[in-house]
Design an enzyme around this catalytic site. Structure first.
Site, mmCIF file in Angstrom:
data_model
loop_
_atom_site.group_PDB
_atom_site.id
_atom_site.type_symbol
_atom_site.label_atom_id
_atom_site.label_comp_id
_atom_site.label_asym_id
_atom_site.label_seq_id
_atom_site.Cartn_x
_atom_site.Cartn_y
_atom_site.Cartn_z
ATOM 1 N N ASP A 249 20.460 53.412 15.317
ATOM 2 C CA ASP A 249 21.514 53.515 14.302
ATOM 3 C C ASP A 249 22.801 52.840 14.804
ATOM 4 O O ASP A 249 23.475 52.122 14.057
ATOM 5 C CB ASP A 249 21.764 54.998 13.996
ATOM 6 C CG ASP A 249 22.976 55.220 13.101
ATOM 7 O OD1 ASP A 249 22.884 54.897 11.904
ATOM 8 O OD2 ASP A 249 24.011 55.684 13.606
ATOM 9 N N LYS A 253 24.765 49.343 13.377
ATOM 10 C CA LYS A 253 26.189 49.252 13.039
ATOM 11 C C LYS A 253 26.876 48.150 13.846
ATOM 12 O O LYS A 253 27.713 47.404 13.322
ATOM 13 C CB LYS A 253 26.862 50.611 13.261
ATOM 14 C CG LYS A 253 26.415 51.646 12.219
ATOM 15 C CD LYS A 253 26.820 53.067 12.588
ATOM 16 C CE LYS A 253 26.380 54.059 11.512
ATOM 17 N NZ LYS A 253 26.465 55.462 11.958
#
Lengths: 394, 394
Positions: A249, A253
């Site tokens: 994750d 980003k």
């Protein structure tokens, strides 16, 4: 439209002389009145539902909610926009989801006086793959879905090109930090000619919570496995905590930010996908292939000693452990890893709960970085980030 | 325009039948290609010069810099936009500043396919008073000048009304926190339906520097007057430090934020002007009417004992002193004052240099606030805030 039909009924000789000024008036009228924006929502889970509820509370709204699509049903009603009863309206629809048909329906609504926005509130790769098609059709895409912007670079470049060549716009503020002004701030820095030196932050609310609890600068504290278990019980982790601990994750980003920053920095690598980010997973190698979250949690205590020793070493050095992401434009590296920060650093003193914190070190913010901090996950703030973007289309 | 003139030369019978679709095509063509934006800059001091330099570095720019106005000269050249030689071009102009004439010149450029933006880089009340005129003429106003948004409410409401009724847009991100995302973040929170509970921050870079140096949580430290003197020597204060210490700059910023927040809060007062903010000036009463900065600084040491005792009392309570601004939407109060914060609070631990820090406590950011921090003054970051706004007009 009233003026246009009036114009067609004027005697021809007259129209020839007044046409330019009337055309100008018509253009003015249609520009001056707030143009309609048709909104279609794909994905009506937690974030999607919250988004729709926020959308429907806007006063004097230019938005017309014309379509909803869940995993099992779809609804398209251009004549009568959806309102507070949207949930039961969708539940009573007999139509199965059909994104190809939705594309046709929405394309037909695009006109110079009518904008169309598709809100992708899924985390689906399949939906993300359709962004170029929608953008080319003049449909804008607003989304918290990270897949398209952090996946294969070919899709990303297709999206940028489709939008740049006069198609729809894509807006993705909520892909990083939910409602926090992160993506927009970076875009502004880059667009106004600032030079990015380094972007450094705690980008995962889950990782933030875990290490804010686990490592406070003291040599001991709760067991790592017990903190992860509590985080899961509170709903802060994915059902399988390894899906957070692998760092993917954060890598996604970082990919999104690095691709934006790279237009102002020649030293940043062209990331083929988020998999190219140098990511130090926190999953112990012995637990790599465990299929269920429950079994993972049952075996995680075997590795508590390892994490405890990292914590003690950090404390001995006057530091805490934080799982951070770094876009280092000077050395051309993008990495996600567990790192030490002094107990006097904002990542230690200022951070709490499941906050995100992002520091932009730039040429203009030279001596001290620009910092954005706050909740970076949750339905309400994520939906707000999406709606904020949609409002920018007005 | 080519299509429009082609349309006027078609036989009348033909135009009657094809006009609607050609009109649509015309509209399409002009919307699809990036419309020109004519830019006029009033004020070419530190911020103005930096703004122009940043503007001229934008690649594939839609902006045409057509006018400059300083305190002594003006320049308008619609045919040949200004470039890198703007400074000498302006210096060699024989025209005296004439805002009425500029208004006429810019109004004539406004059309459905051409936007016009006036950048007010002054801090002039006289320039601010013209915003309604410009907005009604369809000219957008972008500015770091706080005067119009923090002065008399009648002017502010005229500006909002002129813009809402289809005129130009006004963008004022740089009025609070310079290039930091403060005004835009608050507008997004309000527009998406969040409820503001409290906005609390250190809004003055000068006050931030002074108290970060003066009060660190220790019972003693440098004399207050010596810190103010150093701040002035570094160029952080106005020539007359009382112009910072009176708190008016903070009161103006609070007025701007409170007026935006009040659309989501019925309890906030309708501030007649920044003078209605409950502002606790730091100017010792005995020094209220001293006309020069030098004399003020010469006499300030008489009051060092007073500030030293405030510092010692704060330290005894485990706190630091910070000059803060608060928009309290729960109790309907807006105030600027020197207050105590625990040494563990971000206003103590995270703040340094001349940083601004702003915390948004809202319904959605309930448990922990949304925080923005960084340099809130300086030509480069202020110009960036203005240019970021201008880019939003594209």
């Amino acid at each position: 439209m009233a003026i246009a039909s009036f114009l067609t009924r004027l005697p021809s000789a007259l129209t020839a002389s007044v046409r330019p000024s009337l055309g100008r008036l018509l253009l003015h009228t249609t520009m001056a009145s707030s143009p309609k924006i048709y909104v279609a929502v794909v994905g009506v889970g937690l974030v999607g539902s919250e988004f729709i509820n926020q959308l429907l509370t806007i006063r004097s709204s230019p938005f017309h909610l014309v379509s909803l699509t869940s995993t099992t049903r779809t609804l398209f009603n251009h004549a009568q926009p959806l309102s507070a009863s949207w949930k039961s309206d969708l539940a009573s629809s007999a139509d199965r989801p059909d994104l190809a048909k939705l594309t046709q329906q929405l394309s037909a609504l695009v006109s110079p006086t009518q904008k169309v926005a598709l809100i992708d509130n899924t985390s689906s790769e399949d939906v993300a793959a359709l962004y170029p098609t929608w953008l080319k059709a003049g449909i804008s895409v607003v989304t918290p879905n990270k897949k398209a912007f952090s996946g294969d670079i070919a899709l990303y470049e297709e999206i940028v090109a489709a939008s740049a060549s006069g198609g729809g716009k894509f807006l993705n503020e909520a892909t990083v930090g939910a409602g926090l002004p992160v993506v927009g701030t970076l875009k502004d820095l880059v667009a106004t000619g600032d030079k990015i030196v380094k972007i450094e932050g705690v980008f995962s609310g889950t990782m933030s919570y875990i290490f804010n609890e686990f490592s406070t600068g003291q040599p001991d504290g709760p067991a790592f496995s017990s903190v992860v278990k509590i985080a899961r019980d509170k709903g802060y982790t994915e059902p399988h905590p390894a899906d957070d601990l692998n760092g993917a994750d954060v890598a996604r980003k970082l990919t999104i930010l690095s691709r934006i920053a790279s237009s102002s920095s020649s030293s940043l690598p062209r990331l083929q996908s988020y998999a190219a980010v140098d990511t130090a997973s926190l999953i112990p190698p012995a637990l790599e292939n465990i299929s269920t979250g429950d079994e993972f949690l049952a075996r995680l205590p075997e590795h508590d000693a390892h994490f405890a020793s990292l914590r003690a070493e950090a404390a001995a050095a006057g530091a805490v452990l934080r799982f951070v992401g770094v876009v280092d434009a000077v050395n051309g590296r993008v990495r996600a890893a567990l790192e030490r920060y002094p107990t006097t650093h904002p990542f230690s003193t200022s951070l709490g709960g499941s906050d995100n914190i992002i520091m932009f070190h730039t040429e203009r913010y030279g001596a001290r970085p620009l910092i954005v901090q706050g909740a970076g996950a949750g339905a309400a703030v994520t939906a707000m980030g999406v709606l904020g973007d949609l409002l920018r289309l007005v």
